[in-house]
Scaffold this motif. Structure first.
Motif, mmCIF file in Angstrom:
data_model
loop_
_atom_site.group_PDB
_atom_site.id
_atom_site.type_symbol
_atom_site.label_atom_id
_atom_site.label_comp_id
_atom_site.label_asym_id
_atom_site.label_seq_id
_atom_site.Cartn_x
_atom_site.Cartn_y
_atom_site.Cartn_z
ATOM 1 N N TYR A 19 43.884 43.683 49.132
ATOM 2 C CA TYR A 19 43.003 44.740 48.612
ATOM 3 C C TYR A 19 43.868 45.974 48.867
ATOM 4 N N GLY A 20 43.591 47.119 48.320
ATOM 5 C CA GLY A 20 44.309 48.257 48.384
ATOM 6 C C GLY A 20 43.315 49.143 49.367
ATOM 7 N N LEU A 21 44.033 50.301 49.783
ATOM 8 C CA LEU A 21 43.356 51.309 50.485
ATOM 9 C C LEU A 21 42.038 51.737 49.930
ATOM 10 N N ASN A 22 41.756 51.756 48.703
ATOM 11 C CA ASN A 22 40.647 52.085 47.938
ATOM 12 C C ASN A 22 40.277 50.869 46.893
ATOM 13 N N GLU A 23 38.818 50.565 46.868
ATOM 14 C CA GLU A 23 38.503 49.758 46.098
ATOM 15 C C GLU A 23 37.358 49.739 45.411
ATOM 16 N N TYR A 24 37.113 49.361 44.131
ATOM 17 C CA TYR A 24 35.926 49.434 43.610
ATOM 18 C C TYR A 24 34.818 48.246 44.060
ATOM 19 N N VAL A 25 33.606 48.709 44.615
ATOM 20 C CA VAL A 25 32.745 47.725 45.019
ATOM 21 C C VAL A 25 31.402 47.875 44.283
ATOM 22 N N ARG A 26 30.554 46.700 44.353
ATOM 23 C CA ARG A 26 29.341 46.911 43.744
ATOM 24 C C ARG A 26 28.215 46.581 44.757
ATOM 25 N N ASP B 282 22.568 44.584 45.468
ATOM 26 C CA ASP B 282 21.318 44.706 45.745
ATOM 27 C C ASP B 282 20.686 45.743 44.865
ATOM 28 N N LEU B 283 21.498 46.690 44.666
ATOM 29 C CA LEU B 283 20.942 48.042 44.045
ATOM 30 C C LEU B 283 21.802 48.355 42.863
ATOM 31 N N ASP B 284 22.495 47.212 42.523
ATOM 32 C CA ASP B 284 23.360 47.271 41.041
ATOM 33 C C ASP B 284 23.844 48.616 40.687
ATOM 34 N N LEU B 285 24.628 48.892 41.719
ATOM 35 C CA LEU B 285 25.444 50.257 41.838
ATOM 36 C C LEU B 285 26.951 50.066 42.098
ATOM 37 N N GLN B 286 27.724 50.582 41.371
ATOM 38 C CA GLN B 286 29.282 50.522 41.664
ATOM 39 C C GLN B 286 29.564 51.964 42.114
ATOM 40 N N LEU B 287 30.535 51.792 43.253
ATOM 41 C CA LEU B 287 31.175 52.843 43.710
ATOM 42 C C LEU B 287 32.404 52.520 44.314
ATOM 43 N N ALA B 288 33.358 53.662 44.714
ATOM 44 C CA ALA B 288 34.525 53.737 45.066
ATOM 45 C C ALA B 288 34.394 53.548 46.574
ATOM 46 N N ALA B 289 35.076 52.707 47.270
ATOM 47 C CA ALA B 289 35.002 52.514 48.720
ATOM 48 C C ALA B 289 36.371 52.739 49.348
ATOM 49 N N LYS B 290 36.634 53.198 50.714
ATOM 50 C CA LYS B 290 37.769 53.559 51.432
ATOM 51 C C LYS B 290 37.816 52.153 52.116
ATOM 52 N N LEU B 291 38.961 51.433 52.377
ATOM 53 C CA LEU B 291 38.954 50.302 53.289
ATOM 54 C C LEU B 291 39.873 50.908 54.452
ATOM 55 N N ASP B 292 39.141 50.700 55.883
ATOM 56 C CA ASP B 292 39.580 51.349 56.780
ATOM 57 C C ASP B 292 39.738 50.305 58.147
ATOM 58 N N THR B 293 41.052 49.676 58.282
ATOM 59 C CA THR B 293 41.001 48.906 59.567
ATOM 60 C C THR B 293 40.937 49.193 60.574
ATOM 61 N N GLY B 294 41.041 50.701 60.959
ATOM 62 C CA GLY B 294 40.773 51.314 62.292
ATOM 63 C C GLY B 294 39.314 51.715 62.490
ATOM 64 N N ALA B 295 38.437 51.391 61.570
ATOM 65 C CA ALA B 295 36.915 51.393 61.866
ATOM 66 C C ALA B 295 36.550 50.231 61.873
ATOM 67 N N CYS C 274 29.637 43.378 46.616
ATOM 68 C CA CYS C 274 31.021 42.649 45.682
ATOM 69 C C CYS C 274 32.380 43.336 45.691
ATOM 70 N N MET C 275 33.390 42.794 46.046
ATOM 71 C CA MET C 275 34.432 43.373 46.090
ATOM 72 C C MET C 275 35.379 42.342 45.511
ATOM 73 N N GLY C 276 36.267 42.683 44.373
ATOM 74 C CA GLY C 276 36.914 41.798 43.545
ATOM 75 C C GLY C 276 36.008 40.750 43.038
ATOM 76 N N ARG C 277 36.317 39.348 43.293
ATOM 77 C CA ARG C 277 35.467 38.290 43.103
ATOM 78 C C ARG C 277 34.624 37.880 44.111
ATOM 79 N N SER C 278 34.795 38.684 45.298
ATOM 80 C CA SER C 278 34.088 37.825 46.653
ATOM 81 C C SER C 278 32.573 38.824 46.575
ATOM 82 N N LEU C 279 31.664 38.087 47.060
ATOM 83 C CA LEU C 279 30.595 38.798 47.361
ATOM 84 C C LEU C 279 30.040 38.170 48.929
#
Length: 179
Positions: free
Chosen positions: A28-35, A38-51, A122-127
């Protein structure tokens, strides 16, 4: 010094399990689209291994009881389109360390207590069903931060040189979270 062929072969075989487990992980990249499934909403997320935990931008967060069980009611702090409250069972309360600039000596608390809910994401093909703490992230660019505990569930490798490497979320409507 020379290694005997048998010893060299044994060393290579010992290294292979680590190599094979790395190839099974999704990149995955630093930022990813996720769904938010349960809310049927898509948004952008930041992936942070430090959190450690995931955080979702929410406002007007209220805890209450339903049938004697703890619940939480909140509004998404994503944009003006989300005017309806969301209610979910409270999974737990998380204690998040305060940064130096966030510490108030009069309160004498080095942490912030945040309600945590479970969500199917959901991120990529993984829920995956992950824990998400609720806090107002409206001052940040990304309304969802995905921390290391959730990234483990996604068996993720994060390449910070990439953005949106997984593409659009592609989980089917009848999908169930991976175990």
């Amino acid at each position: 010094m020379t290694l005997k062929p048998t010893l060299l072969l044994m060393c290579l075989l010992c290294a292979l399990p680590g190599l094979s487990s790395a190839t099974e992980k999704a990149v995955y990249g630093l930022n990813e689209y996720v769904r938010l499934f349960d809310l049927d909403l898509q948004l952008a997320a930041k992936l942070d291994t430090g959190a450690k935990t995931a955080s979702l931008s929410a406002r007007d967060i209220q805890r209450f009881k339903r049938d004697g069980e703890p619940w939480v009611r909140f509004y998404l702090a994503v944009d003006d389109a989300h005017k309806h409250p969301i209610e979910r069972p409270l999974a737990r309360i998380s204690k998040i360390k305060r940064r130096a600039g966030d510490y108030d000596p009069e309160e004498n608390k080095t942490y912030t207590a945040r309600p945590v809910i479970e969500m199917n994401i959901c991120m990529g093909r993984s829920l995956q069903n992950i824990e998400v703490n609720l806090t107002d992230r409206s001052a940040f660019q990304y309304p969802l931060l995905i921390g290391s505990e959730a990234l483990k569930r996604f068996t993720a490798l994060v390449d910070p040189s990439l953005k949106y490497a997984a593409g659009q979320p592609a989980c089917t409507p009848d999908a169930t979270p991976d175990e």
